[in-house]
Write an enzyme that holds these catalytic residues in place. Sequence first.
Site, PDB file in Angstrom:
ATOM      1  N   ASP A  84       6.898  53.046   8.485  1.00 46.10           N
ATOM      2  CA  ASP A  84       5.704  53.524   9.179  1.00 46.10           C
ATOM      3  C   ASP A  84       5.725  53.019  10.625  1.00 46.10           C
ATOM      4  O   ASP A  84       6.528  52.151  10.987  1.00 46.10           O
ATOM      5  CB  ASP A  84       4.442  53.039   8.421  1.00 46.10           C
ATOM      6  CG  ASP A  84       3.204  53.838   8.791  1.00 46.10           C
ATOM      7  OD1 ASP A  84       3.266  54.652   9.735  1.00 46.10           O
ATOM      8  OD2 ASP A  84       2.158  53.646   8.143  1.00 46.10           O
ATOM      9  N   GLU A  86      -7.666  54.891  10.209  1.00 44.60           N
ATOM     10  CA  GLU A  86      -6.948  53.652   9.886  1.00 44.60           C
ATOM     11  C   GLU A  86      -7.873  52.434  10.023  1.00 44.60           C
ATOM     12  O   GLU A  86      -9.062  52.508   9.726  1.00 44.60           O
ATOM     13  CB  GLU A  86      -5.681  53.555  10.738  1.00 44.60           C
ATOM     14  CG  GLU A  86      -4.759  54.757  10.474  1.00 44.60           C
ATOM     15  CD  GLU A  86      -3.361  54.606  11.026  1.00 44.60           C
ATOM     16  OE1 GLU A  86      -2.857  53.486  11.141  1.00 44.60           O
ATOM     17  OE2 GLU A  86      -2.742  55.654  11.328  1.00 44.60           O
TER      18      GLU A  86
HETATM   19  C1  BGC Z   1       0.130  55.823   9.804  1.00 45.34           C
HETATM   20  C2  BGC Z   1       0.942  56.805   8.993  1.00 45.34           C
HETATM   21  C3  BGC Z   1       1.341  57.980   9.843  1.00 45.34           C
HETATM   22  C4  BGC Z   1       2.077  57.483  11.078  1.00 45.34           C
HETATM   23  C5  BGC Z   1       2.569  58.595  11.993  1.00 45.34           C
HETATM   24  C6  BGC Z   1       0.774  55.497  11.129  1.00 45.34           C
HETATM   25  O1  BGC Z   1      -0.099  54.790  11.949  1.00 45.34           O
HETATM   26  O2  BGC Z   1      -0.039  54.635   9.053  1.00 45.34           O
HETATM   27  O3  BGC Z   1       0.218  57.219   7.873  1.00 45.34           O
HETATM   28  O4  BGC Z   1       2.140  58.863   9.112  1.00 45.34           O
HETATM   29  O5  BGC Z   1       1.190  56.652  11.811  1.00 45.34           O
HETATM   30  O6  BGC Z   1       1.544  59.188  12.700  1.00 45.34           O
END
Ligand code: BGC
Length: 624
Positions: A321, A514
């Site tokens: 990630d 998030e």
């Molecule tokens: C998130 C992921 C996401 C990635 C790409 C990260 O901050 O945790 O779920 O796929 O960003 O955008």
Amino acid sequence: MNKRISTLLRMLLIITLVVLVLLAVVVYSYLAPGPAVPGNPLYRNSSASIDDRVNNLMSYMTLREKIGQMALVEKNSLEELADLQTYGIGGMLSGFGGRPEENTQAGWYDMVTEFVSTSKQSRLGIPVLYGVDAIHGHSNVLGATIFPHTIGLGATGDTELVRRVAEATAKEMIATNIHWSYSPTLDMPEDIRWGRAYETFSDDPALVSRLGTAYLQGLQGAERGRPQLLATPKHYIGLGGMVFDTSSNKNFRIDQGMTPQDESRLRTHYLPPFKEAVDAGALSVMVGLNTWGDTKLAASSYLMQTVLKDELGFEGFLVSDWYGVYEIPGGDFRAAITAINAGVDMVMLPFDYEQFTQNVWVATKLGLIDEARIDDAVKRILKAKFAVGLFDEPATTSAEVFGSDEHRAIAREAVAKSLVLLKNDNNLLPLKPGTSIKVAGSAADNIGRQSGAWTIEWQGIDGNWLPGATSILAGLQAVAPRDTTIEYSLTGEFPTAEKADIGIAVVGEAPYAEGWGDTPEPKLSEEDIAAIARLREQSEKVVVVLVTGRPLMVSELVADWDAVVVAWLPGSEGAGVADGLFGATPFTGTLPLPWPASVSQLPIVNNQTANGTIPLFPRYFGLK
Ligand code: BGC
């Protein structure tokens, strides 16, 4: 004295020369061209088997070209287009909000096509794989159909509908020449104070397995006997078990936190949805940013290599990630070595690809990473690229599907079926013809709120701005029978003093994504509570529609409301809410997770609250 100085100088010169020669050897070996490729190599032959094509292609690749395939770069970090060839970059992504200047289907198509065709002009012509978070439709792009966030799909419990949502999402992605989505999310939240609860289907592994697999199959499809794109079940593993106030990020409370559950719980509770996804043909899996024991997931060779790859037989590639590899302690050089050795195949850097490729090259030459591990990672990545036809003719679709009426109808159906009726005194709902209605609340006429985050911007946009979308208010106005009157005031302050039959309060959360959505107590704002109170005075009965990504703490308020409907984060098709309220679609949704009475009941594990008291509503509650 003089003699001594000249001896010293001579030695210095010799050392410098040796160092320079060594450096030249290293640089030459780093930049050395790979073996010549014949005019018509086997890997270009679309009728050869994928394994043969991969092996053939790998036989021409230098170590540097292989490492390039393992780099996943955010589009805004690409310093120049030619770097796609210079570094042989394997993957690119739009970090959320990373978009072309012209944010339209055509603008995206042109941008991605330019990246892909540039990459294909490299020595070996390996196409770059472009990925986005199409987590509720292709929601980076203006004009896309915005489907309900995953929690709403969980509330529908409808496998066939979820598959259709994913199929439509895939078509809109393919209309922009994108063949990789970072979805479905298979996390299962035990603590809804987490800012990502709405990205999940449920806290029940059985439901998550069923709907997650349907979503994955809908996305990957099976066109001409092969997948049309790559789905990415995420985040492996145990994020839903993260504990409040354990985040490694000082700005967050839960997100990027600790998963303290023991191995048996990981295996019996958190692993099954991933097992199902692997069995259903997942081509990539994303590793979480959480910590298990004292190990960051992206450093856990046990969970990635032993459990996922060896035991479950996962043959796709593991992608880390956002910046996750560099969260591993020890500095950038060591962190990349640890993650790759532990089983990460593609590294979402997402920034400095030059440093990454050089570091990994040096580490491999020094024997700190086994070259066989690099080969394994690259094989997995190339296999997936061949599998979706990137080297041949990847799936295409016409631009007309983008935000089409057909897709919006699926979204509207999903909205109506996601509604959960929590309370309905005297069968107030569905609303009867000839009703006078007053509507108020922060989410009534606010497409940004009803869409939530991951819509054009990472954190969403609070306000009425999304072209082509229908607000919940506009939906009510469109669906209401002709003899129904509807007045609207955001705050519930109406010019007419006359009492309405029904007050509809559409209230809820402002968008967040998030860790920025971690909160000690998910609840209604003072403004929304005041708007409900005003509606109470000005209408005979009050219906409260909750536009929210997670259960809100309303146990002290709910007794005063006549009917309560949870609409989750419905997305662009607000009319689906009206379909439920006016009875065009019966209420069939159920809570995909328990609704706590207070935060002292959190976390709720296997439907059991932390303090042993009963939740306000149990999982799967929903009046019909
Ligand atoms: C998130 C992921 C996401 C990635 C790409 C990260 O901050 O945790 O779920 O796929 O960003 O955008």
